[in-house]
Enzyme design. Structure first.
Site, PDB file in Angstrom:
ATOM      1  N   GLY A 118       0.838  -1.186   0.000  1.00  0.00           N
ATOM      2  CA  GLY A 118       0.000   0.000   0.000  1.00  0.00           C
ATOM      3  C   GLY A 118       0.878   1.243   0.000  1.00  0.00           C
ATOM      4  O   GLY A 118       2.063   1.171   0.324  1.00  0.00           O
ATOM      5  N   LYS A 119       0.323   2.361  -0.395  1.00  0.00           N
ATOM      6  CA  LYS A 119       1.050   3.630  -0.342  1.00  0.00           C
ATOM      7  C   LYS A 119       0.041   4.765  -0.454  1.00  0.00           C
ATOM      8  O   LYS A 119      -0.995   4.620  -1.102  1.00  0.00           O
ATOM      9  CB  LYS A 119       2.057   3.743  -1.497  1.00  0.00           C
ATOM     10  CG  LYS A 119       3.247   4.631  -1.200  1.00  0.00           C
ATOM     11  CD  LYS A 119       4.242   3.945  -0.271  1.00  0.00           C
ATOM     12  CE  LYS A 119       5.518   4.742  -0.106  1.00  0.00           C
ATOM     13  NZ  LYS A 119       6.555   3.985   0.619  1.00  0.00           N
ATOM     14  N   GLY A 120       0.357   5.887   0.165  1.00  0.00           N
ATOM     15  CA  GLY A 120      -0.571   7.000   0.089  1.00  0.00           C
ATOM     16  C   GLY A 120       0.087   8.298   0.480  1.00  0.00           C
ATOM     17  O   GLY A 120       1.289   8.353   0.773  1.00  0.00           O
ATOM     18  N   ASP A 159       6.681   8.255   5.922  1.00  0.00           N
ATOM     19  CA  ASP A 159       7.341   8.341   4.624  1.00  0.00           C
ATOM     20  C   ASP A 159       7.840   9.776   4.488  1.00  0.00           C
ATOM     21  O   ASP A 159       7.942  10.503   5.484  1.00  0.00           O
ATOM     22  CB  ASP A 159       6.354   7.962   3.505  1.00  0.00           C
ATOM     23  CG  ASP A 159       7.047   7.446   2.249  1.00  0.00           C
ATOM     24  OD1 ASP A 159       7.841   8.209   1.684  1.00  0.00           O
ATOM     25  OD2 ASP A 159       6.789   6.305   1.842  1.00  0.00           O
TER      26      ASP A 159
END
Length: 429
Positions: A118-120, A159
């Site tokens: 996942g990433k956001g 991040d």
């Protein structure tokens, strides 16, 4: 975006500004030629499960209201909940989040962790926010994507532009709406509220461990090795200092302004990291200075690009004189640069293996949160060492058995694990 040659990994024309998604798709296509995985599974893995886009309203300190765009990309959860960072950066896009979420799927699979990718993030420059504004933005973003995340569904982490404090706010906002403290909804938190010891240092520590193993594999010893590190942030500084402690001769480290360079070796603990004092590397009393580009061209045993992506390209790959490249940043080597280095016989140890310490210790944090029992720093580091060596052995076995590059071998390990899980679970309905 450059010309899309994703379905032809051997195409001669490459874009030197290819996106994370283009790179991830190209690497998937390349790995697929080496494994016996159903074509339907490969096709499925070219697409994310979902991409959520939200508007995030923020009341600024001056009373005005501004609406920012936020994303959460969820690539694949066949092996477990989605896992990946949240970034606050002006260049965040849906496409970038999809590409980075794919990398997280492979990274988790290479490390044999029970997670998917996942990433956001939010499209914002965090430097333009006061601390109170950043807190309000984080809490509102947590609320906007609350239905798509959770400790058994999708677990964000820090991040670019976010940190342990951001995760603390995020966890608190989620917990308040759930009606119970839910530390496992994010990782990278302060240890006092369920974070893990050693989490912040983990990506750099894993880079150092893999660099050490790569040196040994190529018949070199750490205490006789020379090392150059581009990027002296959390990853680069921790990797450089650990290698220094193990006896390596770290001759150059850099930040955005340039590099400190000493052929006799730097005292890496005396050079301020970005977290300790931003942009202060050049204040270190070194006999020589270099540009960031020159760091990559030093004649050393190991060069570690640990700053940003796309720094080793077709334009400079021929100038890389290091015997081994160990990727500390995500995607520091373009496909064209990779091809040049492979043709020259320069091994590149890929990011999805080398810097996977972050997600690995995030997994440890998640376990600690579920069990409500905190591990000691010694246990975290011991467990990380064990996981990194196991992953190294798995990838090394593919390098030797199939005569592959390290990158292709890492993707083969990942793709076979994801493919086997897909085959076992089947396609519903």
């Amino acid at each position: 975006m450059g010309t899309n040659t994703l379905d032809d990994p051997d195409a001669e024309e490459y874009s030197e500004t290819e996106s994370a998604l283009e790179t991830a798709l190209r690497q998937l296509s390349a790995a697929a030629t080496h494994v016996d995985v159903d074509e339907g599974v490969i096709e499925r893995l070219k697409h994310p499960t979902r991409v959520v886009e939200v508007g995030v309203p923020l009341k600024r300190d001056d009373g005005s209201v501004e609406v920012f765009t936020g994303y959460r990309a969820q690539h694949d959860d066949v092996r477990g909940p989605y896992k990946g960072g949240l970034r606050f950066h002006p260049d965040v896009t849906a496409e970038e989040c999809v590409g980075l979420s794919m990398w997280m799927t492979w990274k988790c699979a290479v490390m044999d962790l029970p997670f998917g990718g996942g990433k956001g993030g939010v499209v914002v420059n965090p430097k333009d926010l006061s601390t109170r504004e950043k807190e309000r933005l984080t809490r509102r973003f947590a609320e906007e994507i609350r239905d798509t995340i959770g400790p058994k569904r999708d677990i964000p982490a820090p991040d670019m532009g976010t940190d342990a404090q951001t995760m603390a706010w995020f966890m608190d906002a989620y917990s308040m709406q759930e009606g119970e403290t839910t530390p496992g909804v994010v990782t990278g938190k302060p240890p006092v509220i369920g974070g893990s010891e050693g989490r912040e240092e983990a990506p750099g520590r894993s880079v150092a461990i893999i660099a050490r193993e790569a040196l040994r594999y190529y018949d070199k010893t750490v205490d006789e090795a020379t090392v150059a590190v581009q990027g002296f942030g959390s990853v680069g500084a921790n990797a450089a200092r650990l290698l220094d402690d193990w006896g390596a001769n770290v001759v150059a480290v850099s930040d955005v302004n340039g590099a400190a360079y000493d052929t006799t070796g730097l005292d890496t603990h005396a050079v301020p990291s970005h977290e300790e004092q931003p942009e202060a590397v050049m204040q270190y009393d070194a006999p020589n200075t270099l540009t960031n580009e020159e760091v990559l061209e030093l004649d050393v045993d190991v060069v570690i690009p640990a700053a940003v992506g796309n720094v080793v390209t077709a334009d400079n790959a021929d100038d890389v004189q290091a015997d081994i490249v160990v990727e500390g940043a995500n995607g520091p080597t373009t496909s064209a640069g990779d091809k040049v280095l492979e043709e020259r016989g320069v091994p590149v140890i890929p990011d999805i293996l080398a810097n996977a310490g972050g997600v690995t210790v995030s997994y440890f944090e998640w376990l600690q949160d579920i069990n409500r029992r905190q591990w000691s720093l010694e246990r975290v580091n011991d467990e990380l060492e064990s996981h990194m060596l196991s992953a190294w052995d798995d990838v090394r076995a593919e390098v030797e058995a199939r005569d592959l590059s390290w990158r292709d071998a890492a993707y083969v390990v990942a793709l076979e694990r994801v493919g086997e899980a897909k085959s076992s679970r089947g396609l519903w309905p």
